[in-house]
Design an enzyme around this catalytic site. Structure first.
Site, PDB file in Angstrom:
ATOM      1  N   GLY A 109       0.809  -1.221   0.000  1.00  0.00           N
ATOM      2  CA  GLY A 109       0.000   0.000   0.000  1.00  0.00           C
ATOM      3  C   GLY A 109       0.839   1.268   0.000  1.00  0.00           C
ATOM      4  O   GLY A 109       0.384   2.315  -0.477  1.00  0.00           O
ATOM      5  N   GLU A 112       1.625   1.806  -3.508  1.00  0.00           N
ATOM      6  CA  GLU A 112       0.376   2.173  -4.183  1.00  0.00           C
ATOM      7  C   GLU A 112      -0.034   3.605  -3.848  1.00  0.00           C
ATOM      8  O   GLU A 112      -0.541   4.336  -4.701  1.00  0.00           O
ATOM      9  CB  GLU A 112      -0.724   1.177  -3.789  1.00  0.00           C
ATOM     10  CG  GLU A 112      -0.460  -0.220  -4.343  1.00  0.00           C
ATOM     11  CD  GLU A 112      -1.321  -1.295  -3.704  1.00  0.00           C
ATOM     12  OE1 GLU A 112      -1.149  -1.561  -2.492  1.00  0.00           O
ATOM     13  OE2 GLU A 112      -2.176  -1.855  -4.396  1.00  0.00           O
ATOM     14  N   GLU A 132       2.625  -8.203  -1.583  1.00  0.00           N
ATOM     15  CA  GLU A 132       1.376  -8.816  -1.097  1.00  0.00           C
ATOM     16  C   GLU A 132       1.336 -10.325  -1.307  1.00  0.00           C
ATOM     17  O   GLU A 132       0.785 -11.060  -0.494  1.00  0.00           O
ATOM     18  CB  GLU A 132       0.173  -8.178  -1.797  1.00  0.00           C
ATOM     19  CG  GLU A 132      -0.167  -6.768  -1.328  1.00  0.00           C
ATOM     20  CD  GLU A 132       0.585  -5.687  -2.089  1.00  0.00           C
ATOM     21  OE1 GLU A 132       1.527  -6.009  -2.850  1.00  0.00           O
ATOM     22  OE2 GLU A 132       0.228  -4.502  -1.922  1.00  0.00           O
TER      23      GLU A 132
HETATM   24  N1  CAA Z   1       1.560  -3.469   8.797  1.00  0.00           N
HETATM   25  C1  CAA Z   1       1.601  -3.444  10.146  1.00  0.00           C
HETATM   26  N2  CAA Z   1       2.743  -3.312  10.832  1.00  0.00           N
HETATM   27  C2  CAA Z   1       3.888  -3.202  10.135  1.00  0.00           C
HETATM   28  C3  CAA Z   1       3.913  -3.214   8.727  1.00  0.00           C
HETATM   29  C4  CAA Z   1       2.669  -3.354   8.055  1.00  0.00           C
HETATM   30  N3  CAA Z   1       2.590  -3.341   6.724  1.00  0.00           N
HETATM   31  N4  CAA Z   1       5.191  -3.096   8.321  1.00  0.00           N
HETATM   32  C5  CAA Z   1       5.947  -2.997   9.421  1.00  0.00           C
HETATM   33  N5  CAA Z   1       5.155  -3.060  10.535  1.00  0.00           N
HETATM   34  C6  CAA Z   1       5.568  -3.016  11.939  1.00  0.00           C
HETATM   35  C7  CAA Z   1       6.250  -4.308  12.354  1.00  0.00           C
HETATM   36  O1  CAA Z   1       5.262  -5.289  12.671  1.00  0.00           O
HETATM   37  C8  CAA Z   1       7.036  -3.859  13.548  1.00  0.00           C
HETATM   38  O2  CAA Z   1       6.151  -3.735  14.643  1.00  0.00           O
HETATM   39  P1  CAA Z   1       6.572  -4.348  16.093  1.00  0.00           P
HETATM   40  O3  CAA Z   1       7.726  -3.490  16.512  1.00  0.00           O
HETATM   41  O4  CAA Z   1       5.334  -4.134  16.902  1.00  0.00           O
HETATM   42  O5  CAA Z   1       6.947  -5.766  15.859  1.00  0.00           O
HETATM   43  C9  CAA Z   1       7.474  -2.450  13.147  1.00  0.00           C
HETATM   44  O6  CAA Z   1       6.571  -2.026  12.109  1.00  0.00           O
HETATM   45  C10 CAA Z   1       8.878  -2.393  12.602  1.00  0.00           C
HETATM   46  O7  CAA Z   1       8.971  -3.345  11.539  1.00  0.00           O
HETATM   47  P2  CAA Z   1      10.104  -4.498  11.480  1.00  0.00           P
HETATM   48  O8  CAA Z   1      10.543  -4.857  12.845  1.00  0.00           O
HETATM   49  O9  CAA Z   1       9.575  -5.578  10.610  1.00  0.00           O
HETATM   50  O10 CAA Z   1      11.256  -3.675  10.734  1.00  0.00           O
HETATM   51  P3  CAA Z   1      12.409  -4.286   9.782  1.00  0.00           P
HETATM   52  O11 CAA Z   1      13.345  -3.140   9.540  1.00  0.00           O
HETATM   53  O12 CAA Z   1      12.937  -5.554  10.334  1.00  0.00           O
HETATM   54  O13 CAA Z   1      11.645  -4.661   8.412  1.00  0.00           O
HETATM   55  C11 CAA Z   1      10.141  -4.258   6.574  1.00  0.00           C
HETATM   56  C12 CAA Z   1      11.063  -3.641   7.637  1.00  0.00           C
HETATM   57  C13 CAA Z   1      10.970  -5.061   5.579  1.00  0.00           C
HETATM   58  C14 CAA Z   1       9.428  -3.119   5.860  1.00  0.00           C
HETATM   59  C15 CAA Z   1       9.148  -5.201   7.253  1.00  0.00           C
HETATM   60  O14 CAA Z   1       8.512  -4.495   8.323  1.00  0.00           O
HETATM   61  C16 CAA Z   1       8.046  -5.699   6.350  1.00  0.00           C
HETATM   62  O15 CAA Z   1       8.260  -6.600   5.578  1.00  0.00           O
HETATM   63  N6  CAA Z   1       6.837  -5.094   6.462  1.00  0.00           N
HETATM   64  C17 CAA Z   1       5.678  -5.530   5.709  1.00  0.00           C
HETATM   65  C18 CAA Z   1       5.783  -5.141   4.230  1.00  0.00           C
HETATM   66  C19 CAA Z   1       4.591  -5.656   3.503  1.00  0.00           C
HETATM   67  O16 CAA Z   1       4.362  -6.836   3.353  1.00  0.00           O
HETATM   68  N7  CAA Z   1       3.740  -4.742   3.025  1.00  0.00           N
HETATM   69  C20 CAA Z   1       2.540  -5.069   2.295  1.00  0.00           C
HETATM   70  C21 CAA Z   1       1.397  -5.045   3.246  1.00  0.00           C
HETATM   71  S1  CAA Z   1      -0.117  -5.679   2.524  1.00  0.00           S
HETATM   72  C22 CAA Z   1      -0.693  -4.405   1.592  1.00  0.00           C
HETATM   73  O17 CAA Z   1      -0.133  -3.333   1.549  1.00  0.00           O
HETATM   74  C23 CAA Z   1      -1.997  -4.664   0.856  1.00  0.00           C
HETATM   75  C24 CAA Z   1      -2.314  -3.650  -0.178  1.00  0.00           C
HETATM   76  O18 CAA Z   1      -2.203  -3.887  -1.361  1.00  0.00           O
HETATM   77  C25 CAA Z   1      -2.825  -2.350   0.190  1.00  0.00           C
END
Ligand code: CAA
Length: 258
Positions: A109, A112, A132
């Site tokens: 997102g 996006e 995703e």
């Molecule tokens: N939603 C909710 N929480 C999130 C998040 C997300 N998309 N991305 C990161 N966070 C949170 C983590 O859960 C973490 O929280 P806690 O401290 O409570 O555990 C905090 O942010 C810090 O994140 P990380 O510890 O994971 O940080 P990192 O530096 O190790 O990794 C990252 C960074 C690679 C961005 C990793 O956080 C990650 O992979 N995030 C998710 C990315 C993702 O999959 N995004 C797509 C989401 S689905 C979507 O967007 C649908 C759509 O089409 C609209």
């Protein structure tokens, strides 16, 4: 603005700024953030004294995606009933140009949302991706459509089917972003691009944005017709008279925004 909890809102001259502010969640976009971004942006859009909107994240993350924790327990009926993510459409209906500065993660997102902006400035640290598929879903905020229109099928399929991340240089090479600048300059570059746009006649800038966006919705012939009619219509504005008169008289134009 004290009314908001997940964003910071400010104005400087004719530029309105919205900064995502959920640092602990890497600016993950939940329903509240969506409502706040849309509401702040709509207010700027309706303000005749605002000529451009800047959208900022933080150094680590523009936005790491939709909020996975908010979505993880949902089922089809709730997602469908809420028409989950449909609220973002309002942002793409605004006529005021939006300039985004992307630093750090712009994933899912976040990518996006960045693509909903009109001009994308990327920091050298920016990474983009549509991960995703690694979560068992597909993009839901327009990614499969906007990314494909922005960069074409080859790159869109590659990114959406593998979920891999690309860096700012690749993002610029494939046409996803407008410019890449050093991290320390990204937000200021976005602000100055926005100020440059806001210094133009507002209705003219709005119509220019409308004309470019028509390219995504029409056949080439219809788009050219639309452009030409808008071009003709501008000859009913004071700012056309002023702009051309200023050029001929070798002076700076004074826009009246009408
Ligand atoms: N939603 C909710 N929480 C999130 C998040 C997300 N998309 N991305 C990161 N966070 C949170 C983590 O859960 C973490 O929280 P806690 O401290 O409570 O555990 C905090 O942010 C810090 O994140 P990380 O510890 O994971 O940080 P990192 O530096 O190790 O990794 C990252 C960074 C690679 C961005 C990793 O956080 C990650 O992979 N995030 C998710 C990315 C993702 O999959 N995004 C797509 C989401 S689905 C979507 O967007 C649908 C759509 O089409 C609209």
């Amino acid at each position: 603005d004290g009314a908001f909890e997940t964003i910071l809102v400010s104005t400087a001259g004719r530029v309105g700024t919205i900064q995502l502010d959920r640092p602990k969640a890497l600016n993950a976009l939940n329903a509240q953030t969506m409502d706040e971004v849309v509401s702040a942006a709509q207010k700027f859009d309706a303000d005749p004294n605002i000529g451009a909107i800047v959208l900022l994240g933080s150094e680590r993350a523009f936005a790491a995606g939709a909020d996975i924790k908010e979505m993880s327990q949902q089922d089809f009926a709730t997602m469908y009933a809420a028409d989950w993510f449909a609220g973002w459409d309002a942002l793409t209906r605004l006529r005021t140009p939006i300039v985004a500065s992307v630093r750090g993660f712009a994933l899912g997102g976040g990518c996006e949302l960045a693509m909903m902006a009109d001009v994308l400035i990327a920091s050298e640290t920016a990474t983009f991706g549509q991960p995703e598929i690694t979560l068992g879903v597909i993009p839901g905020m327009g990614g499969s459509q906007r990314l494909t229109r922005a960069v074409g099928k080859a790159k869109a399929m590659d990114l959406i089917l593998t979920g891999r991340r690309i860096d700012a240089d690749e993002a610029e090479r494939i046409g996803l972003v407008s410019r890449v600048v050093p991290d320390a300059d990204a937000d200021d570059t976005a602000r100055s691009v926005a100020a440059e746009i806001a210094a133009k006649s507002k209705p003219v800038a709005q119509m220019a944005k409308e004309a470019v966006n028509a390219a995504f919705e029409t056949t080439l012939h219809q788009g050219i017709q639309f452009e030409r009619r808008v071009f003709h219509a501008l000859f009913s504005t004071q700012d056309q008279t002023e702009g051309m008169d200023a050029f001929v008289s070798k002076r700076d134009p004074q826009w009246s925004h009408c």
